[in-house]
Design a protein around this motif. Structure first.
Motif, PDB file in Angstrom:
ATOM      1  N   GLU A   3       0.819  -0.970  -0.103  1.00 53.70           N
ATOM      2  CA  GLU A   3       0.047  -0.078   0.057  1.00 53.70           C
ATOM      3  C   GLU A   3       0.826   1.436   0.038  1.00 53.70           C
ATOM      4  N   ASN A  46      -2.245   2.040  -3.553  1.00 56.68           N
ATOM      5  CA  ASN A  46      -3.517   2.646  -3.413  1.00 56.68           C
ATOM      6  C   ASN A  46      -3.217   4.343  -2.791  1.00 56.68           C
ATOM      7  N   THR A  83      -3.073   7.170  -3.701  1.00 50.76           N
ATOM      8  CA  THR A  83      -4.047   8.290  -3.979  1.00 50.76           C
ATOM      9  C   THR A  83      -5.154   8.248  -2.862  1.00 50.76           C
ATOM     10  N   ASN A  84      -6.083   7.059  -2.842  1.00 53.46           N
ATOM     11  CA  ASN A  84      -7.076   7.058  -1.757  1.00 53.46           C
ATOM     12  C   ASN A  84      -6.444   7.274  -0.489  1.00 53.46           C
ATOM     13  N   LEU A  85      -5.297   6.626  -0.019  1.00 56.64           N
ATOM     14  CA  LEU A  85      -4.806   6.779   1.348  1.00 56.64           C
ATOM     15  C   LEU A  85      -4.721   8.186   1.606  1.00 56.64           C
ATOM     16  N   ARG A 121      -6.211  10.921   0.344  1.00 52.19           N
ATOM     17  CA  ARG A 121      -7.501  11.295   0.456  1.00 52.19           C
ATOM     18  C   ARG A 121      -8.189  11.147   1.954  1.00 52.19           C
ATOM     19  N   SER A 122      -7.898   9.895   2.267  1.00 51.61           N
ATOM     20  CA  SER A 122      -8.205   9.541   3.820  1.00 51.61           C
ATOM     21  C   SER A 122      -7.533  10.574   4.862  1.00 51.61           C
ATOM     22  N   THR A 131      -6.452  15.866  -0.239  1.00 49.12           N
ATOM     23  CA  THR A 131      -7.280  15.698  -1.372  1.00 49.12           C
ATOM     24  C   THR A 131      -6.579  16.234  -2.812  1.00 49.12           C
ATOM     25  N   ASP A 132      -7.369  15.602  -4.129  1.00 42.39           N
ATOM     26  CA  ASP A 132      -6.307  16.174  -5.187  1.00 42.39           C
ATOM     27  C   ASP A 132      -6.017  17.459  -5.323  1.00 42.39           C
TER      28      ASP A 132
END
Length: 284
Positions: free
Chosen positions: A21, A107, A109-111, A113-114, A118-119
Motif C-alpha cells: 500500500e 493505493n 491516492t486513496n490513502l 485522501r483519507s 485531496t486532489d
C-alpha cells in the motif's frame, strides 16, 4: 550546501511499485548557505509521489506556467503527484532548509485522501514546529541504516506526518500569509545582509512599526526559529565556510561573522555543530 539523503537499494531512479500500500523509496534534506542556487527541473515529472517540507526560509516553485512563480514559505508543504511537471529552485540567500520524501504504492491516492490530502491540495500550511523535522530525520536514518523492519518503520513515520497534516486541516485555522510573509521576508533579507553587525530585535521591530512579540511569534512561525536564532545560525553557517579557508585563523573568523569574543564564538559553534571550530577545521 548541507545534504543528508537516503535511497532504497541505493537507487536514485524513481519507480512505481504496487506490491504494498505504501513504500518509501527515498528521502533527505537540503540546506543552502554556500552554494547560491539549487534548481530542479523535471518536465515529465516522476513515477512516484513527492512531499516537500519547507522547514525554514522559502522556496520558489513554478506550477502550470514556467513564468509564474509561487513562493512557498517555511511552515508549508508541497505535494507532487506522479507525472506532474516539477520545476523549483532553492537559493542560499533565502536561508532555505527543505526536507523531502518520495513514496509509491498500490493505493496511495486513496490513502492520501483519507488523510485530507485531496486532489486539490498542492501547497498547504502545516506549521513550522520541530515535529516534522524529527519525523523526516528518523526516516532518513531508517533508510540509511536498513535495520530489521525498516520498511514498516518508514511507513509509520510517514503516516505520522499524514496524521499531523490531517489534524491541522481539521482545525480549520485560517492563515493570512500576505502581510506576515512580506514582513518576514524583509526581516530575513535584512538579517542576512547585516548578520555580522549588532542587531537589536526590539529596535528592529520599532523601526518597522510592528510589535516585538508579533514579530518574534510570526518570524518563528514562518522560519521555524526566532530572529536571534536565525542570526546566530547565519553567523555559524558563514563561519563554516570560512573555516574551510586556511587563510583565516579562528579569532579572525569570529570577528568576521560578528563575535568580538573568540571564546564565546567557540562555545556557540560547538553548541550548534557538536565540534569546536578547531576540531571542525581538522575534520575538513
Amino acid at each position: 550546501m548541507y545534504t543528508n539523503n537516503a535511497y532504497l537499494n541505493n537507487s536514485t531512479i524513481d519507480r512505481k511499485d504496487k506490491s504494498k500500500e505504501l513504500i518509501i523509496t527515498m528521502c533527505g534534506t537540503y540546506k543552502l548557505y554556500t552554494k547560491p542556487k539549487l534548481p530542479t527541473w523535471r518536465p515529465r515529472g516522476r513515477l512516484d509521489f513527492q512531499l516537500l517540507f519547507i522547514a525554514s526560509g522559502k522556496a520558489h516553485f513554478h506550477f502550470n506556467n514556467d513564468s509564474d512563480e509561487t513562493i512557498v514559505h517555511a511552515g508549508h508543504m508541497v505535494l507532487y503527484r506522479p507525472k506532474e511537471p516539477q520545476k523549483y529552485e532553492y537559493y542560499a540567500k533565502d536561508n532555505v532548509e527543505v526536507y523531502w520524501v518520495h513514496f509509491t504504492g498500490n493505493n496511495v491516492t486513496n490513502l492520501l485522501r483519507s488523510y485530507g490530502l485531496t486532489d486539490d491540495k498542492r501547497v498547504f500550511y502545516c506549521g513550522s514546529g520541530s515535529e516534522y523535522q524529527i519525523l523526516f530525520r528518523e526516516m532518513i536514518k531508517e533508510l540509511q541504516m536498513c535495520q530489521n523492519g525498516y520498511p514498516e518503520m518508514l511507513e509509520m513515520y510517514l503516516r505520522q506526518i499524514f496524521i499531523r497534516l490531517h489534524r491541522n486541516f481539521l482545525s480549520s485555522v485560517s492563515h493570512d500569509n500576505t502581510h506576515k510573509a512580506d514582513e518576514i521576508d524583509n526581516a530575513v533579507s535584512y538579517f542576512s545582509e547585516h548578520y555580522n553587525e549588532p542587531i537589536n530585535i526590539d529596535s528592529y521591530a520599532e523601526q518597522n512599526n510592528i510589535s516585538t512579540s508579533w514579530f518574534i511569534r510570526n518570524f518563528r512561525l514562518y522560519t521555524g526559529i526566532t530572529p536571534k536564532q536565525f542570526i546566530m545560525r547565519k553567523r555559524i553557517y558563514n563561519a563554516e565556510a570560512l573555516l574551510q579557508n586556511p587563510q583565516y585563523n579562528i579569532n579572525e573568523i569570529a570577528r568576521i561573522v560578528g563575535y568580538e569574543n573568540p571564546l564565546y564564538f567557540s562555545r556557540i559553534f560547538q553548541k550548534l555543530k557538536g565540534l569546536s571550530p578547531s576540531e571542525y577545521r581538522k575534520n575538513i
